[in-house]
Scaffold this active site. Sequence first.
Site, PDB file in Angstrom:
ATOM      1  N   LYS A 183      59.672  50.390   3.205  1.00 10.01           N
ATOM      2  CA  LYS A 183      58.936  49.442   2.372  1.00 10.01           C
ATOM      3  C   LYS A 183      58.808  49.924   0.928  1.00 10.01           C
ATOM      4  CE  LYS A 183      57.428  46.319   5.489  1.00 10.01           C
ATOM      5  NZ  LYS A 183      57.668  44.860   5.392  1.00 10.01           N
ATOM      6  N   SER A 187      48.329  44.803   5.782  1.00 15.27           N
ATOM      7  CA  SER A 187      47.519  45.987   6.081  1.00 15.27           C
ATOM      8  C   SER A 187      48.402  47.122   6.576  1.00 15.27           C
ATOM      9  CB  SER A 187      46.451  45.660   7.125  1.00 15.27           C
ATOM     10  OG  SER A 187      47.065  45.159   8.288  1.00 15.27           O
TER      11      SER A 187
END
Lengths: 318, 318
Positions: free
Chosen positions: B51, B76
């Site tokens: 990511k 989250s």
Amino acid sequence: MVDFSYIEAAHDRISSFVHRTPVRASRRWNEEFGAELFFKCENFQVTGSFKYRGATNAILQLTESERERGVLTFSSGNHAQALARAGEVHGVAVTVVMPDDAPALKIAATKGYGGEVILYDRDETTRESLGAKLAEERGLTVIPPYDHPWIVAGQGTAVKELIEDVGELDQLYVCAGGGGLLSGSSISARELSPNCAVIGVEPEAGDDICRSFRSGTLESVKDPVTIADGARTPSASALTFSIIRENVSEMLSVPDDWLIKGTKRYAETLKMIVEPTGCLSFAPILGGTRDIQGQRVGIVVTGGNVDLARLAEFWSHG
Amino acid sequence: MVDFSYIEAAHDRISSFVHRTPVRASRRWNEEFGAELFFKCENFQVTGSFKYRGATNAILQLTESERERGVLTFSSGNHAQALARAGEVHGVAVTVVMPDDAPALKIAATKGYGGEVILYDRDETTRESLGAKLAEERGLTVIPPYDHPWIVAGQGTAVKELIEDVGELDQLYVCAGGGGLLSGSSISARELSPNCAVIGVEPEAGDDICRSFRSGTLESVKDPVTIADGARTPSASALTFSIIRENVSEMLSVPDDWLIKGTKRYAETLKMIVEPTGCLSFAPILGGTRDIQGQRVGIVVTGGNVDLARLAEFWSHG
């Protein structure tokens, strides 16, 4: 005596058979410790430890007739697995003498690499005497875990790669058991980074090289109780100790608690499995006992062979 | 539409800020599976997952005024940590909207990277509506976890590196959540290894892309119960699904048990921590459901962010 030319020759010999393991770093750790830390990841080596370097170097130096007869060792740890696999790859039969109460996992791992395991009863004989008897009867060449120039030279190639990859260092931390890796590493560091302090690290309970380093004579600690199973060797050898005395700057010992902390921090931040013995080199830094501000620091991570159920015990208590 | 030129540009932009993660292999696994397996280790990426590539690419494409005002996201998971760290490195304020029952560890990790965490009550509002409201009030740019060309292009750089490093592949296995990584990976594979089959893998309980792939329309699965927390996203986006339809050869789903097995096998053999979601890509092979004999197979390991106490639970039962 082993000098750097032995390590260069070993490196040429083994480099197409061993991994050039990655050197890893964490910017967050560098921020936390105020230093540049370089981790040489021998847990990613073939068979999960640096031992594959020395084992491969030894196997490749056998004469044709020695290769045909096979080799023997009497380690139940990483050296046994490494030698078994090196033998499997190069077509040399490997016999390993282990006590009959050795962990089933280690026996299985050695057999899995094609090694022949011979179990003995600790109460009836010693591994050295049984090993010597078998070696003589069968004409096998004994490849000891550390007390041999071939082994020292092979183990020294890891730090050679580390310094070639990242440049000169201010401090180098190396785990110490029988001193094969530490002695080989110290020769490479002296040659390639002459101003680098070389620091050997043992578990507190098995601090025989620390004691020997202070007294100047080879001392031993029998059956130390520590989770650093790769450093339970009672003493260095004359060969490894003489190299250590000449090249190593300092010897330290650390408590087992810091090794457990090490397994967690490696898993959390570098996302890797390090066996307790392999955490020795990072432990003095994690323990906060070293001044490394602004320094370029090499840390040799020696292996990753640990039962996952064991790690689960360490980690389940938060 | 995103094409390969976006991925090349993203790679130029981010390469000095992200790790070129190692591609690892195990000769023993190659023997066991009768294939050549190449593992692209994004668990070793900054912040522990791929990511960070997309997040860095996004942060670097903000205008000066957008940078000054800051960004917002409402993940989250790994995207939140990645964006928080990318913001910290490049001096951009990052706001993350999370439910007030999010795991304390994830909240702490995001805060640890300097992110501002805003908690909301699931019963009173949704993250999208709160996020949109906050973004408008504060003039923040929203950086979603996958539904954006910057994100897709950044995630595609991992497979670009993989194929550059090891050459063309016969099969490529990629974990799928919202499809950002899978879509970016598929574009890189089509360009650099045109004959490579690209296979996306989801957890059985959250097989929305499998369903969409079969039906040809975007389907969703709400709140799937799976340990693959990174693949609990209800659906792909129009953007990622259109790329997946065009480039992906096959979609598979696997049971959670195979993911637990994956965490063990990665730890035992490659000595590395892989989070359950990151085990998706290897699971069909471990499960024995694929014909890979003699093939060159790429496997993208997406992340290593998993609570050690959780792993301890998986591993303590042998």
